[in-house]
Scaffold this motif. Structure first.
Motif, PDB file in Angstrom:
ATOM      1  N   THR A 173       0.833  -1.196   0.000  1.00 38.73           N
ATOM      2  CA  THR A 173       0.000   0.000   0.000  1.00 38.73           C
ATOM      3  C   THR A 173       0.872   1.252   0.000  1.00 38.73           C
ATOM      4  OG1 THR A 173      -1.730  -1.168   1.210  1.00 38.73           O
ATOM      5  CG2 THR A 173      -1.805   1.250   1.213  1.00 38.73           C
ATOM      6  N   VAL A 174       0.578   2.141  -0.936  1.00 45.10           N
ATOM      7  CA  VAL A 174       1.411   3.332  -1.126  1.00 45.10           C
ATOM      8  C   VAL A 174       1.036   4.398  -0.099  1.00 45.10           C
ATOM      9  CG1 VAL A 174       2.024   5.199  -2.722  1.00 45.10           C
ATOM     10  CG2 VAL A 174       1.700   2.865  -3.580  1.00 45.10           C
ATOM     11  N   ALA A 175       2.050   4.856   0.681  1.00 43.97           N
ATOM     12  CA  ALA A 175       1.852   5.927   1.665  1.00 43.97           C
ATOM     13  C   ALA A 175       2.482   7.242   1.203  1.00 43.97           C
ATOM     14  CB  ALA A 175       2.446   5.516   3.013  1.00 43.97           C
ATOM     15  N   TYR A 176       3.362   7.177   0.261  1.00 40.88           N
ATOM     16  CA  TYR A 176       4.057   8.395  -0.202  1.00 40.88           C
ATOM     17  C   TYR A 176       4.605   8.123  -1.601  1.00 40.88           C
ATOM     18  CZ  TYR A 176       8.022  11.714  -0.551  1.00 40.88           C
ATOM     19  OH  TYR A 176       8.934  12.654  -0.964  1.00 40.88           O
ATOM     20  N   VAL A 177       4.319   9.027  -2.551  1.00 40.29           N
ATOM     21  CA  VAL A 177       4.867   8.900  -3.892  1.00 40.29           C
ATOM     22  C   VAL A 177       5.342  10.298  -4.312  1.00 40.29           C
ATOM     23  CG1 VAL A 177       2.554   9.112  -4.880  1.00 40.29           C
ATOM     24  CG2 VAL A 177       4.425   8.239  -6.289  1.00 40.29           C
ATOM     25  N   ASN A 178       6.571  10.394  -4.815  1.00 42.40           N
ATOM     26  CA  ASN A 178       7.234  11.686  -5.016  1.00 42.40           C
ATOM     27  C   ASN A 178       7.942  11.711  -6.371  1.00 42.40           C
ATOM     28  OD1 ASN A 178       8.769  14.234  -3.790  1.00 42.40           O
ATOM     29  ND2 ASN A 178      10.325  12.908  -4.722  1.00 42.40           N
ATOM     30  N   ARG A 179       7.956  12.906  -6.990  1.00 41.51           N
ATOM     31  CA  ARG A 179       8.763  13.101  -8.191  1.00 41.51           C
ATOM     32  C   ARG A 179       9.468  14.458  -8.075  1.00 41.51           C
ATOM     33  NH1 ARG A 179       6.820  13.646 -14.544  1.00 41.51           N
ATOM     34  NH2 ARG A 179       8.903  13.622 -15.463  1.00 41.51           N
ATOM     35  N   GLY A 274      -2.802  14.385   7.510  1.00 45.62           N
ATOM     36  CA  GLY A 274      -3.424  13.292   6.772  1.00 45.62           C
ATOM     37  C   GLY A 274      -3.065  13.328   5.308  1.00 45.62           C
ATOM     38  N   PRO A 275      -3.907  12.631   4.476  1.00 45.82           N
ATOM     39  CA  PRO A 275      -3.595  12.541   3.056  1.00 45.82           C
ATOM     40  C   PRO A 275      -3.693  13.903   2.373  1.00 45.82           C
ATOM     41  CG  PRO A 275      -5.778  11.667   3.501  1.00 45.82           C
ATOM     42  CD  PRO A 275      -5.145  11.893   4.836  1.00 45.82           C
ATOM     43  N   THR A 290      13.861  24.307  -9.904  1.00 44.33           N
ATOM     44  CA  THR A 290      13.518  22.902  -9.665  1.00 44.33           C
ATOM     45  C   THR A 290      12.019  22.798  -9.377  1.00 44.33           C
ATOM     46  OG1 THR A 290      13.938  23.035  -7.282  1.00 44.33           O
ATOM     47  CG2 THR A 290      15.808  22.474  -8.689  1.00 44.33           C
ATOM     48  N   LEU A 291      11.504  21.581  -9.530  1.00 45.01           N
ATOM     49  CA  LEU A 291      10.082  21.316  -9.254  1.00 45.01           C
ATOM     50  C   LEU A 291       9.973  19.977  -8.531  1.00 45.01           C
ATOM     51  CD1 LEU A 291       7.011  21.756  -9.571  1.00 45.01           C
ATOM     52  CD2 LEU A 291       7.208  20.664 -11.828  1.00 45.01           C
ATOM     53  N   ARG A 292       9.182  19.962  -7.466  1.00 40.64           N
ATOM     54  CA  ARG A 292       8.923  18.735  -6.720  1.00 40.64           C
ATOM     55  C   ARG A 292       7.425  18.677  -6.410  1.00 40.64           C
ATOM     56  NH1 ARG A 292      10.745  17.431  -0.474  1.00 40.64           N
ATOM     57  NH2 ARG A 292       9.954  15.275  -0.385  1.00 40.64           N
ATOM     58  N   PHE A 293       6.816  17.499  -6.623  1.00 35.95           N
ATOM     59  CA  PHE A 293       5.423  17.323  -6.218  1.00 35.95           C
ATOM     60  C   PHE A 293       5.249  15.898  -5.698  1.00 35.95           C
ATOM     61  CE2 PHE A 293       5.918  17.071 -10.821  1.00 35.95           C
ATOM     62  CZ  PHE A 293       5.423  15.810 -11.143  1.00 35.95           C
ATOM     63  N   PHE A 294       4.438  15.758  -4.658  1.00 36.52           N
ATOM     64  CA  PHE A 294       4.251  14.429  -4.070  1.00 36.52           C
ATOM     65  C   PHE A 294       2.880  14.341  -3.412  1.00 36.52           C
ATOM     66  CE2 PHE A 294       6.448  16.949  -0.818  1.00 36.52           C
ATOM     67  CZ  PHE A 294       5.650  16.760   0.299  1.00 36.52           C
ATOM     68  N   ALA A 295       2.418  13.091  -3.300  1.00 39.65           N
ATOM     69  CA  ALA A 295       1.197  12.772  -2.557  1.00 39.65           C
ATOM     70  C   ALA A 295       1.615  11.986  -1.328  1.00 39.65           C
ATOM     71  CB  ALA A 295       0.244  11.959  -3.420  1.00 39.65           C
ATOM     72  N   ALA A 296       1.040  12.295  -0.179  1.00 34.79           N
ATOM     73  CA  ALA A 296       1.497  11.663   1.062  1.00 34.79           C
ATOM     74  C   ALA A 296       0.333  11.431   2.009  1.00 34.79           C
ATOM     75  CB  ALA A 296       2.552  12.543   1.731  1.00 34.79           C
ATOM     76  N   ASP A 297       0.365  10.263   2.625  1.00 38.52           N
ATOM     77  CA  ASP A 297      -0.512   9.930   3.758  1.00 38.52           C
ATOM     78  C   ASP A 297       0.353   9.105   4.686  1.00 38.52           C
ATOM     79  OD1 ASP A 297      -2.534   9.457   5.502  1.00 38.52           O
ATOM     80  OD2 ASP A 297      -3.611   8.011   4.232  1.00 38.52           O
TER      81      ASP A 297
END
Length: 963
Positions: A173-179, A274-275, A290-297
């Motif tokens: 289960t994905v809790a954090y995905v980053n680019r 939270g998410p 630079t550019l960084r974006f991520f989804a996190a829970d």
């Protein structure tokens, strides 16, 4: 690409609705056969894949709509990786995840995704995409796995690097995905547009602008959902600034470089709550950043304190631009603990520190392998290190620094003492022990690496200065955008300590700098030319706007004014836009060349009018001045012709006022009239000046005569007296002269002036000398009567010259029987020699001299001149030890000429004079300044005083004939 790790849902109602929405939007772009064909190709994709692909493309700043509009088919390489990421079916639905221990629990987690990988979905452990990641147990989140990978990509604006990272639970289960993208480019409102697009998906955004900073960077952090950003504590920020690791969960900043943010005092945050979704970017003046974006829970981290990372865990990419190179230069943390323990415990530390020794040995060996691998994969860095003399005395064998470290690896011995000795000898200092003179390869590597860092940082500073100057002084010429892209990549590479990329890029970057400098020079030349042409036209306007301008061509004057306005506009546009204005400048220059002849014609006539006006004013000013000078003459002796000119001056002035300088038809006649008047004025001025000069000279002669007469003409010498007589005669001639003078009269005046100048400058000195001579003669006459001496003058004719030869003599004695026979004669023209032969009463040389030096043939006596005190005197003897030279009188040396016929023995006289010069005291005195001389000689018969009255009649006769 991340979507390939996630479960792709079936053809749900939401996906079908989204596909319908996309297809309805396609209709807006069907305007050609190409667009229709592209639309048809995209419509053939499965709904889930089409929806996923559009989402992935939107996160990259693109979309399926834009692809159709630009004719990009689904098979195009620019979108193929997004499709691949979306059509790999793995696992089970993300709508019903079986959360393992520690998995995130946000109910809305599935809303947030990055590149198709959604929070709450599960990764496919066996998929090809998953195997591209480097994964291991997370040291911060217990029960979770940390995965990361990098990929070099290229977009429309240039090459960039994407870094991906995932945190998932044990069940996937994905809790954090980053680019993270470096570099990234922003222009205009692109950053705000990206935030606006995400706001449409996630709702209202919370934003954090970057504070003002010395680096001049602009930046923004935006976040959606329940995610929170908490400021990192100061201790952890300080550790990041020192290049150390911090375990406080997932971190985020504006720059994508925690160490630099700490150095610039910019905020660093810890992800909590939270998410949600976070978007962070920064850019400089060129739009590069630079550019960084991520989804996190995220689950709660195991700890949030600084600690050394486990040896086998990959460095987390939540610090995407954190320096890697610097960490290879630091001493491993366990080895630092070993050094501290050895220093604290001293010699008793052998047993207690053995566990640290083993751990340090392991970390040093790993460091050797890491450095060696890095250098082998970084040919540009390796070449730099080989070519630089990083340390004096470094042997060539150590030019392969990575290999040197590998060769120094410590073999596993199981012996703590051996390992400790090896560490001390080849790696680091423990407890201050010496290393036996062995040059440690770790020290060489550190020295080389720091020199590399310093050189690259200094080079970047210089390059950035050059780059900024180009941006400020050039337009958007062809190649400037490419330069901006490449420099952004280069700069970001240095910031991230990706020195291999920086070194490999710099040569091409310098070539682009040269292109930019050439463009800058072109624009600078244009600016210089605009200024010079503007100055020329301004000068024309000044010349054409005067009160005496001859308006022969009003159209030309209007054209010049229009040209000036166009040049001002061109200069303003050039300064504002820095654009290439060569076309407009050439057009302006061509117009200038067309009107130049007409302007020259107008300015020439106008200048002539100005010159004529100034010449007339000068003449009108000179006339009254000259009339006053004529009136001031006490007795005008001007010739009739000059008198006539003087009477016509008023009429001349009246005639000149009838002319107009700007009357082109009368300018030549006006010029002739002015020339004629100036000639007459010059001739009249010369005559007046001559009379003024002659009158002044005659008055000066009169005053000089009065001054001389008042003091007495008898004080003048013969030469000055004759000159005064000549001046009196010439004065009468000057008073009879008429003006202007002819050539003979000018010569007479010039000669008289020279004589007067010479006499007037010398007369005071001559008369002062005359007064001295008068007083000397008075005293001399008195002394010659009072001296009690007798002098006789003998005269005979020299048969060799038939001229009289004179000799003066005197006999003087003391009361004890010492007798001096004094003789004076003309030794040489202008020189009278006095000698004294000292004998007894019988004329015999029986007298001795206590102060006589036989070897030097000199006698020390005393001499008194005039009224002065007696002084020591050196009296020179000749071949007779009782005959001495006691005095030389000088007549008129300027007239002295050798007269060998009058010298009894020339050789003897020369020897006598030379001898006198050798002893340094000649006893020579000027005859006209000396009225008496006394010479005292000590003899065996008492003191003998010789008296010479220089104005005695016989001596004076000898002086006159000798001179």
């Amino acid at each position: 690409m991340l979507a390939a790790l996630a479960l792709s849902a079936g053809a749900s109602h939401g996906a079908v609705a989204q596909q319908r929405e996309l297809m309805e939007m396609f209709g807006n772009f069907v305007r050609s056969g190409v667009a229709a064909a592209t639309q048809q190709a995209w419509q053939q994709l499965p709904p889930n894949e089409l929806s996923c692909t559009d989402q992935v493309l939107r996160e990259r700043g693109f979309s399926v709509n834009q692809a159709i509009q630009e004719g990009v088919n689904p098979s195009d390489p620019r979108v193929s990786d997004a499709r691949t990421a979306c059509r790999t079916p793995v696992g089970q639905s993300s709508n019903a995840p079986n959360r393992g221990s520690g998995s995130p629990s946000g109910a809305n987690a599935s809303v947030y995704s990055v590149d198709g990988l959604t929070l709450g979905a599960r990764v496919a452990f066996g998929s090809a995409s998953y195997t591209e990641y480097s994964c291991g147990p997370s040291s911060q989140f217990v029960g979770f796995t940390w995965c990361q990978r990098k990929k070099n990509e290229r977009g429309a604006r240039g090459a960039f690097t994407s870094s991906y990272s995932i945190l998932h639970a044990s069940d996937g289960t994905v809790a954090y995905v980053n680019r993270f993208l470096e570099p990234a480019w922003f222009s205009g409102t692109e950053a705000n547009d990206d935030v606006g697009r995400l706001t449409k998906r996630f709702g209202a955004a919370r934003t954090i602008d970057i504070p003002a900073n010395s680096a001049g960077l602009t930046g923004l952090i935006a976040l959606w959902g329940d995610v929170k950003l908490l400021p990192l504590n100061p201790q952890s920020v300080a550790q990041l600034g020192a290049g150390k690791d911090v375990r406080s969960g997932i971190l985020v900043d504006h720059l994508g470089n925690f160490r630099r943010s700490a150095e610039l005092n910019l905020p660093i945050y810890r992800v909590a709550g939270g998410p949600g979704y976070v978007w962070a970017a920064n850019w400089d003046r060129s739009g590069t950043g630079t550019l960084r974006f991520f989804a996190a829970d995220l689950p709660a981290p195991a700890n949030q304190v600084a600690e050394s990372p486990p040896r086998n865990e990959p460095r987390p990419v939540d610090t995407p631009a954190q320096a890697r190179f610097s960490s290879m230069l630091n001493t491993p943390s366990v080895c630092e603990q070993l050094q501290a323990a050895e220093t604290q415990l001293g010699s008793s530390s052998q047993t207690q520190t053995c566990p640290l020794v083993a751990e340090c040995r392991q970390q040093l060996n790993e460091r050797a392998t890491t450095v060696d691998t890095y250098l082998k994969q970084s040919p540009e860095v390796s070449r730099w290190l080989r070519e630089q003399r990083v340390s004096s005395g470094v042997r060539e064998s150590y030019r392969d620094l990575g290999g040197a470290l590998v060769r120094a690896q410590i073999p596993m011995s199981g012996n703590c003492g051996y390992d400790r000795m090896y560490i001390q000898r080849y790696w680091i200092t423990l407890r201050g022990d010496a290393n036996g003179g062995v040059q440690r390869p770790l020290e060489l590597w550190k020295s080389a690496g720091r020199a590399l860092q310093s050189d690259i940082q200094n080079t970047l500073a210089q390059d950035e200065k050059t780059y900024n100057e180009l941006l400020e002084n050039t337009d958007r010429y062809q190649g400037r955008d490419e330069l901006a892209t490449d420099f952004g990549t280069y700069k970001q590479s240095v910031r991230n300590e990706d020195y291999e990329t920086a070194l490999s890029m710099r040569a091409a970057l310098l070539n682009k700098f040269e292109v930019g400098n050439q463009r800058r020079q072109l624009l600078d030349n244009q600016t210089s030319k605009i200024r010079s042409v503007t100055q020329l036209v301004s000068d024309w306007l000044n010349q054409l706007s005067g009160p005496l301008v001859v308006v022969a061509d009003q159209a030309t004057i209007d054209a010049v004014r229009q040209l000036k306005g166009d040049l001002d506009s061109l200069a303003e546009r050039r300064d504002r836009t820095k654009a290439d204005v060569s076309v407009d400048l050439n057009q302006v220059t061509a117009r200038l060349d067309q009107i130049r002849p007409n302007v020259a014609k107008i300015t020439k006539a106008s200048q002539w009018a100005k010159d004529l006006s100034e010449a007339r004013n000068s003449v009108l000013n000179d006339i009254p001045v000259l009339k006053r000078r004529i009136a001031d003459l006490p007795n005008s002796r001007l010739l009739p012709s000059e008198t006539q000119k003087a009477t016509e001056l008023d009429k001349v002035a009246s005639d000149l006022n009838t002319y107009r300088p700007d009357d082109v038809e009368k300018q030549v006649e006006f010029q002739g009239a002015i020339t004629k008047v100036n000639t007459a004025l010059s001739e009249l001025r010369t005559a007046v000046s001559q009379q003024e000069g002659v009158d002044s000279l005659t008055n000066d002669i009169e005053r000089l005569n009065s001054r001389v007469s008042a003091r007495g003409r008898d004080l003048l010498d013969n030469k000055t007296g004759q000159a005064m007589a000549d001046l009196a005669s010439q004065q009468q001639s000057l008073k009879l002269m008429k003006f202007p003078l002819n050539e003979d009269q000018l010569r007479t005046y010039s000669k008289t002036k020279d004589t007067f100048d010479r006499v007037s400058s010398d007369v005071d000195t001559v008369m002062a000398n005359g007064e001295k001579r008068r007083e000397v003669q008075r005293l001399g006459d008195q002394y010659s009567r009072e001296s009690g001496t007798r002098w006789s003058l003998d005269q005979k004719i020299d048969p060799m010259t038939d001229k009289p030869d004179y000799k003066v003599s005197s006999v003087q004695k003391n009361d004890e029987g010492a007798v001096a026979e004094i003789e004076a004669k003309c030794a040489e023209r202008g020189i009278i020699s006095f000698t004294a032969l000292v004998v007894d009463q019988d004329g015999k040389p029986t007298i001795s001299f206590p102060n006589y030096n036989p070897s030097e043939q000199v006698l020390i006596g005393k001499r008194r001149l005039n009224g002065d005190d007696p002084k020591a005197a050196v009296l020179v003897s000749d071949q007779f030890n009782n005959r001495f030279s006691i005095l030389f009188l000088l007549g008129q040396p300027a007239q002295a000429q050798p007269d060998k016929g009058r010298q009894g023995n020339p050789v003897e006289q020369i020897q006598l004079l030379s001898k006198a010069l050798q002893v340094g005291i000649v006893g020579a005195q000027k005859a006209d300044e000396t009225w008496r001389v006394l010479v005292q000689i000590e003899t065996s018969r008492g003191s003998l005083i010789l008296k010479i009255p220089t104005f005695e009649r016989s001596i004076r006769k000898l002086v006159e004939t000798c001179s």
